[in-house]
Structure formats: C-alpha cells, structure tokens
Design a protein around this motif. Structure first.
Motif, PDB file in Angstrom:
ATOM      1  N   GLY A   1      68.953  13.987  -6.017  1.00  0.00           N
ATOM      2  CA  GLY A   1      68.672  12.553  -6.032  1.00  0.00           C
ATOM      3  C   GLY A   1      69.752  11.753  -5.344  1.00  0.00           C
ATOM      4  O   GLY A   1      69.477  10.771  -4.647  1.00  0.00           O
ATOM      5  N   ALA A   2      71.011  12.152  -5.543  1.00  0.00           N
ATOM      6  CA  ALA A   2      72.121  11.465  -4.883  1.00  0.00           C
ATOM      7  C   ALA A   2      72.042  11.626  -3.370  1.00  0.00           C
ATOM      8  O   ALA A   2      72.307  10.683  -2.616  1.00  0.00           O
ATOM      9  N   LEU A   3      71.659  12.830  -2.922  1.00  0.00           N
ATOM     10  CA  LEU A   3      71.514  13.062  -1.492  1.00  0.00           C
ATOM     11  C   LEU A   3      70.414  12.186  -0.912  1.00  0.00           C
ATOM     12  O   LEU A   3      70.575  11.585   0.162  1.00  0.00           O
ATOM     13  N   ARG A   4      69.301  12.092  -1.631  1.00  0.00           N
ATOM     14  CA  ARG A   4      68.194  11.271  -1.143  1.00  0.00           C
ATOM     15  C   ARG A   4      68.598   9.789  -1.079  1.00  0.00           C
ATOM     16  O   ARG A   4      68.243   9.081  -0.137  1.00  0.00           O
ATOM     17  N   GLU A   5      69.364   9.318  -2.046  1.00  0.00           N
ATOM     18  CA  GLU A   5      69.802   7.916  -2.057  1.00  0.00           C
ATOM     19  C   GLU A   5      70.757   7.635  -0.894  1.00  0.00           C
ATOM     20  O   GLU A   5      70.692   6.559  -0.274  1.00  0.00           O
ATOM     21  N   ARG A   6      71.619   8.578  -0.604  1.00  0.00           N
ATOM     22  CA  ARG A   6      72.531   8.398   0.522  1.00  0.00           C
ATOM     23  C   ARG A   6      71.764   8.293   1.839  1.00  0.00           C
ATOM     24  O   ARG A   6      72.089   7.458   2.696  1.00  0.00           O
ATOM     25  N   VAL A   7      70.734   9.117   1.970  1.00  0.00           N
ATOM     26  CA  VAL A   7      69.933   9.080   3.195  1.00  0.00           C
ATOM     27  C   VAL A   7      69.168   7.753   3.279  1.00  0.00           C
ATOM     28  O   VAL A   7      69.024   7.174   4.361  1.00  0.00           O
ATOM     29  N   ARG A   8      68.697   7.269   2.155  1.00  0.00           N
ATOM     30  CA  ARG A   8      67.980   5.982   2.150  1.00  0.00           C
ATOM     31  C   ARG A   8      68.893   4.849   2.616  1.00  0.00           C
ATOM     32  O   ARG A   8      68.476   3.978   3.388  1.00  0.00           O
ATOM     33  N   ARG A   9      70.145   4.864   2.173  1.00  0.00           N
ATOM     34  CA  ARG A   9      71.082   3.832   2.590  1.00  0.00           C
ATOM     35  C   ARG A   9      71.395   3.930   4.082  1.00  0.00           C
ATOM     36  O   ARG A   9      71.562   2.911   4.757  1.00  0.00           O
TER      37      ARG A   9
ATOM     38  N   ALA B   1      67.152   9.380  10.830  1.00  0.00           N
ATOM     39  CA  ALA B   1      67.287   8.988   9.428  1.00  0.00           C
ATOM     40  C   ALA B   1      65.932   8.906   8.740  1.00  0.00           C
ATOM     41  O   ALA B   1      65.770   9.367   7.602  1.00  0.00           O
ATOM     42  N   SER B   2      64.967   8.327   9.434  1.00  0.00           N
ATOM     43  CA  SER B   2      63.629   8.227   8.851  1.00  0.00           C
ATOM     44  C   SER B   2      63.022   9.603   8.608  1.00  0.00           C
ATOM     45  O   SER B   2      62.426   9.858   7.555  1.00  0.00           O
ATOM     46  N   GLY B   3      63.197  10.517   9.588  1.00  0.00           N
ATOM     47  CA  GLY B   3      62.677  11.873   9.421  1.00  0.00           C
ATOM     48  C   GLY B   3      63.338  12.617   8.278  1.00  0.00           C
ATOM     49  O   GLY B   3      62.671  13.321   7.507  1.00  0.00           O
ATOM     50  N   ALA B   4      64.669  12.461   8.146  1.00  0.00           N
ATOM     51  CA  ALA B   4      65.389  13.139   7.063  1.00  0.00           C
ATOM     52  C   ALA B   4      64.958  12.593   5.705  1.00  0.00           C
ATOM     53  O   ALA B   4      64.789  13.366   4.740  1.00  0.00           O
ATOM     54  N   PHE B   5      64.772  11.287   5.615  1.00  0.00           N
ATOM     55  CA  PHE B   5      64.376  10.704   4.331  1.00  0.00           C
ATOM     56  C   PHE B   5      62.969  11.156   3.932  1.00  0.00           C
ATOM     57  O   PHE B   5      62.719  11.481   2.758  1.00  0.00           O
ATOM     58  N   GLN B   6      62.069  11.190   4.874  1.00  0.00           N
ATOM     59  CA  GLN B   6      60.710  11.654   4.572  1.00  0.00           C
ATOM     60  C   GLN B   6      60.736  13.111   4.142  1.00  0.00           C
ATOM     61  O   GLN B   6      59.990  13.506   3.224  1.00  0.00           O
TER      62      GLN B   6
END
Length: 424
Positions: free
Chosen positions: A338-346, A319-324
């Motif tokens: 942006g929605a994809l990035r927010e989902r990954v952050r959650r 998850a950390s790698g995908a978010f970065q």
C-alpha cells in the motif's frame, strides 16, 4: 526611397529589420533612445575608412560517454538465453545482490526500491519487459535446483516465481528513475521562466534596443536599411560589436583610444550614450545589470523546452502505467504494498504538475521571443546563447568606456592661454 541627409556616408550596419511590429512587443512601446554623439560616428565610421573584421566565439558540447561493463564468467548448466543475451544480462545484473536476496525483497517490499542499487532495479525492470518469453519458459519448467541455471537465468527465475513482479518492478523503476528527474525538470523550467521575465523587465535591455535602433538607423542613412522600426533581437545587437571604426589619431578626441590602438566599435558608441545619459543609472550599476542578465541567459541556454516537454510526457506515461499496474495487482492500502502504491500515486500528481510548468515555460518563451522580435522558429538554446554573448560584449564595452564631462552647447575652438605678464 532613402531619406536625404547631410554629412558623409557611413559604413552600413547589416542588421535584420522587422517589417511588422507585433502588438505588445518591445518595439511596440519603444522608449526614447539615449542621446548619442553623431560626430563620433561620422569621424570613426565614415565609409572611406578601412573595414575591420569582427570575430565570434562558438560553443562546443562534448558527447556523453558510456561506462563499459565487465561480464562475469557464466557457469553453463541449463541454458535458456542465447550467448549474447546471457552476457548482456550478466553485465546488467552485476550490481544486484544474489537472486535469493532479490526474491525476498520483492516478496516483502520492505525498503523497496531504495534497498537495491538503482541500476539494478532498472535492469530488472527492463529484463522483465524484454525477456517475457524466457521468463514464461522458465516458469513452465520444473526446476528443483537453482544451481542448474546460469546467473542471468536465476534472476529471470525470480521474476517468474514472485507474484506481480512486473508491476512491483515498474513502480521501483519509476521511483529510482523518472521520479528523480522531476525536481531537476521543474528547476530548469524555473530557470527559463526567470530569464524570460528578467529580459522583459530590464530597463537596460529596453535602452539598448532603442539606442541601438537609433544609432543603426543613423549609420544606415541613405540606404534601404534606414528608418527601421524594429530589428531582430538579440541578433541585430550582436552586429554592433562586429563593426569597428577607424583608429583614433588625435589627442583630446571625444572617444578615448581603445585597447591595443584599435578604433571603437559601434557598441562602444551605444555604451557611451547609455553612460552619458543624464538621469539614467551609474556605470557600476549598468555593468552589474549586464552581468546579472548574462548569468541568467547562460543558465537558461542549457534548457531545452522540446526535450523537457518530451521528458515530462514520458514521465507522466510511465507513472500512469506503473500506478495502473500496482493498482490492478493489489488494492490493499496497508503494508509495504500500500505504501508503494501511495508513493506512485504522488509521483503521478507531481508529474502532472511538472508538465504544467513545462507548458507554462514553453508559452513564456514563445511570448518573450515575440516581444524581442526574434526570428520565427529560433530554438530557445540558440536564442539564450545569443543573449549571453551580447551581454558579455556589452559588459566589455561598458568596462572600456568612461563617463565624459558634458560638452558645451556651443563648442568653440580652443585657444592657448597666455601666461599673465609681470607689470613693468
């Protein structure tokens, strides 16, 4: 030195005694045992009686099976991959829509990744990581017609032509893969925590431990195993079902005949003491408690803390790698990206919370094993399996036993009653 005793020597109980009782353990604050019938033990478990051999059940697990794939015929045009790699990728990509459709989805990110089969998203992400050289080679080629490429190379061409495809696929693979495991991971930790807390809170477990310790010390009188302060649980409790006494031959005996003419087990004696104890719970309540604990132990035995800890670390890292990756590719918080990035952050936050629950379950399991004086290094799966086995045995013993009438304080020999004579 063994303490002096009167009466016959009994068949010994080969349990595992604990020399140093841990502070805060079950045996550190042991309840008084339920009164048991010493005459029954001396009658059925005298050393001169023949020994009965107990049996134990073993649990088997079936290995996982893999589903074979069916490769499709490749149309050889412009070959980038070797034959083996091409066949494997053709199988992996067989669930995906045509390459042109995949390219459109990765550009727009509309309904991504749910609009694609999960297996297809994972296979694309794996190919993007493992076939970087082939993707770069295709990127540098001047390909005017995609019909020049075999089907696997056409999907690699999509990866080479879509900006930030690797970051997008990393996010998609996270959402359809590891992120889906978090709920089950959290649920398994709650199952383990629930069982540990139920064992420590159970009055039945405490009464079994104290009464079993008293009965075992009585059986081991005159031996080096007597006067134990604590024993390994639940392993030592499993020994009680293995030790079977002599078959009942007299009528009116204190302990009822057992099924199929066999003598009582030592666990039958403990169960009888629990039932006869005044002020304790009723027989149906004891059986219900035993079955409830058995169910919790059966569910908990399928949980591996070691695997859960490794999985939670892997999910956190993924998850950390995908978010970065997605953050570096796009800083916009608007639109599908942006929605994809927010989902990954959650998912990153959920993974951290799940890792905390795994750590809490690991600590609770270790504390409960210390509380029960378990063997050092015992795996949770084995420990819970043994508890489930014991509660199964206890439920059966409680079902074989019935409530007895209190015996008189001064037993007297029974004499036949004479019928009243008629007056002459």
């Amino acid at each position: 030195k063994a303490a002096a005793f009167s009466g016959p020597k009994l068949r010994p109980l080969f349990w595992t005694a604990v020399t140093q009782v841990a502070a805060g353990s079950l045996f550190d604050d042991l309840q008084a045992p339920a009164p048991f019938d010493a005459q029954v033990l001396e009658k059925h478990f005298a050393l001169s009686q023949p020994r009965a051999v107990g049996s134990a059940a073993a649990a088997l697990s079936a290995p996982p099976q893999r589903r074979p794939g069916q490769p499709e015929d490749a149309r050889k045009r412009l070959r980038i991959l070797d034959e083996r790699s091409s066949q494997l990728l053709a199988i992996a990509f067989s669930r995906l829509p045509p390459p042109e459709k995949v390219a459109s989805i990765l550009r727009s990110l509309e309904d991504f990744p749910e609009c694609l089969p999960p297996e297809g998203v994972l296979s694309l992400q794996t190919a993007a990581c493992e076939q970087k050289e082939a993707v770069e080679q295709i990127r540098q080629m001047d390909i005017q017609d995609m019909g020049q490429l075999d089907t696997p190379e056409r999907y690699l061409w999509v990866l080479s032509s879509i900006p930030d495809s690797l970051a997008k696929l990393a996010c998609g693979a996270l959402l359809v893969g590891p992120a889906k495991e978090l709920a089950d991971l959290r649920a398994s930790m709650e199952t383990l925590l629930d069982c540990c807390q139920a064992l420590k809170a159970s009055e039945l477990v405490r009464r079994c431990a104290s009464t079993g310790l008293a009965v075992g010390n009585f059986m081991n009188r005159g031996t080096a195993r007597s006067n134990a302060r604590a024993v390994v649980l639940p392993d030592s409790l499993l020994k009680f079902e293995e030790l079977r006494g002599a078959q009942e031959t007299e009528e009116g005996a204190e302990t009822p005949k057992q099924a199929e003419g066999r003598g009582p087990t030592l666990l039958d004696v403990v169960a009888q003491a629990l039932i006869d104890e005044s002020g304790f719970r009723s027989l149906p309540a004891l059986r219900e408690e035993s079955e409830r604990l058995r169910g919790k132990a059966l569910r908990a035995k399928g949980v591996s803390v070691e695997e859960a800890e490794a999985n939670s670390k892997q999910v956190c890292g993924t998850a950390s790698g995908a978010f970065q990756a997605i953050q570096s590719a796009s800083s916009s918080s608007a639109g599908p990206a942006g929605a994809l990035r927010e989902r990954v952050r959650r998912v990153c936050e959920e993974a951290q919370e799940c890792a905390g629950r795994v750590q809490a379950a690991k600590e609770e399991l270790a504390a409960t094993q210390i509380w029960s004086a378990a063997k050092a290094g015992t795996k949770g799966e084995e420990w819970f399996t043994n508890w489930a086995h014991f509660f199964e045995q206890l439920t059966a013993a409680l079902s074989r036993t019935r409530l007895r009438q209190p015996a008189p304080s001064q037993p007297q020999a029974s004499t036949p009653q004479r019928a009243p004579q008629a007056a002459t």
